[in-house]
Design an enzyme around this catalytic site. Sequence first.
Site, PDB file in Angstrom:
ATOM      1  N   HIS A   1     -42.122  78.121  -6.078  1.00  0.00           N
ATOM      2  CA  HIS A   1     -43.217  78.472  -6.985  1.00  0.00           C
ATOM      3  C   HIS A   1     -44.528  78.591  -6.249  1.00  0.00           C
ATOM      4  CE1 HIS A   1     -40.146  76.622  -9.505  1.00  0.00           C
ATOM      5  NE2 HIS A   1     -40.484  77.568 -10.336  1.00  0.00           N
TER       6      HIS A   1
ATOM      7  N   HIS B   1     -38.996  85.015  -9.319  1.00  0.00           N
ATOM      8  CA  HIS B   1     -37.932  84.648  -8.375  1.00  0.00           C
ATOM      9  C   HIS B   1     -36.877  85.746  -8.261  1.00  0.00           C
ATOM     10  CE1 HIS B   1     -39.799  80.807  -8.792  1.00  0.00           C
ATOM     11  NE2 HIS B   1     -39.380  80.643 -10.027  1.00  0.00           N
TER      12      HIS B   1
END
Lengths: 216, 339
Positions: free
Chosen positions: B225, B63
């Site tokens: 995700h 991320h």
Amino acid sequence: MITEQAMDAATITSWMREIETSVRSERDYLVQLDAAIGDGDHGTNMVRGFEAVVQALDGEAAAPPGRLLILAGRTLVSTVGGASGPLWGSALRSGGRVLGDQPTFEGGQLVEVLAAALASVKDLGAAVVGDKTMVDALEPAVDTLRTELAASAPLATALGEAAEAAETGMRATVPLQARKGRASYLGERSIGHQDPGATSTALIIRALQRAVSAAG
Amino acid sequence: MAVETKARKFLNNPADLVAESLAGLAAAHPDLLRYDAAAKIVVSKGAPKQGKVALISGGGSGHEPLHGGFVGIGMLDAACPGEVFTSPVPDQMLAATKAVDGGAGVVHIVKNYTGDVLNFKMAAEDAADDGIKVTSIVIDDDVAVQDSLYTAGRRGVGATVLAEKIAGAAAAGGADLATVSDTVKRVNERARSFGVALSSCIPPASGKPIFDLPEGQVELGIGIHGEPGRRRESLGSASDVVDVMVEAVLSDLKPAKGARLLAFVNGMGGTPLIELYLLYHEVDRKLRAAGLEPVRNLIGSYITSLEMAGASLTVLELDDELIRLWDAPVHTPALRWGI
């Protein structure tokens, strides 16, 4: 209740080795199941964790079986991450505490070990049967093992039935809509996929059967 | 022969990606932070600062710049990066908590994912056993997930970045543990997000896309995700897509007429800035048309999903205090102003 076979530290070590072999050979399958309704890391995480467990147990041949389970649980918590790390980590630690420092244990106590493991998973994950989680495989396995042993089935047979029950529970997750974990974000789109956590749980119970049968 | 990289990624060994990337972060920003390779944590150079409430966060990697890129001055004191898309383990969180505790307590900012929540919970219990005051605040701003008994609850997404900046400013300004914790909660309560994807991402360990998105389709309601969203539609114009995002966010946030907002247009990793600004143009117009005032903004890729093409919109309803904290100086690898 009579069980003909006492288990010991070697049973636990052998169980963990069997799990490691099993999750390693099924890694891609677990990854694929998880990619469909999660994020595709379940196989990789389980392999990393159980490789570390096997390594950690290597130098502990003299420890009692309960201690080995606690060590295995701690190792999983420290290496797996994700949800599986705390869930299986707590499960094995709770199971290990049931045995304390006793050098051997029998079928009836194995039921209690697995029941404690199940209780800690349900407590931490707040999941029940039908939520499309590892509980869908673990709970029927524990129930079946208890029932079979109460009916005086030989331990290896009872464990075979427990593994069957886990696999049945695993397959039963396919039509369910996930209510816990990352798969629940998909809503109805989680329907039609087998739960990866229930799948690895079925592998773990099957590994236990192999470990015990090989020793007998 | 060259290393096979099915996914065309820059890798040595895929298993070393996270550690090697963090070593690079530390090599690039020695004035701000260090990477403790043994404990697998990123720690602010100034930590621990006696008497200052410390902030830590963590989660799966992939991320970036979240969270390691937000360690420095006026934001996070430490970050605990897990494997790609996998929560870190309690040992990392405990080590980070100990490394930054300056006696005033430590706030754990936790994105609402089962793994993150469980691992942070275990770490907070361990820290409490060691006599460190810890509060854990869960971020759950993603309106694409219905918060009900039938889900794990809303995911933590874009509001995490805003909470880390704003609460980091509060802590830097000397606020106590309860106040810093409340600031994180306040940002979470006033922020909503919604994400869309134009492609999946490819986790380095598997080398395969998580989902296949046919040509001309957009995945609505994605997380960070690479997990699929709630539904797919054919891809319309950017304006149409922003309509969906703004509607989703505003219908849930229900800001007061004339409310001052921070609008955060975030890239998922594979969408260029030129498109993000185009999206912001639409967002700005639509918010104003709805009678709202976007007085602050953040545009760029700050909470990503590897190389996923896509974007998310986070809207935070501001007040004077939140504006002051947002504007306060910050110096981290990924966010810097006023200092």
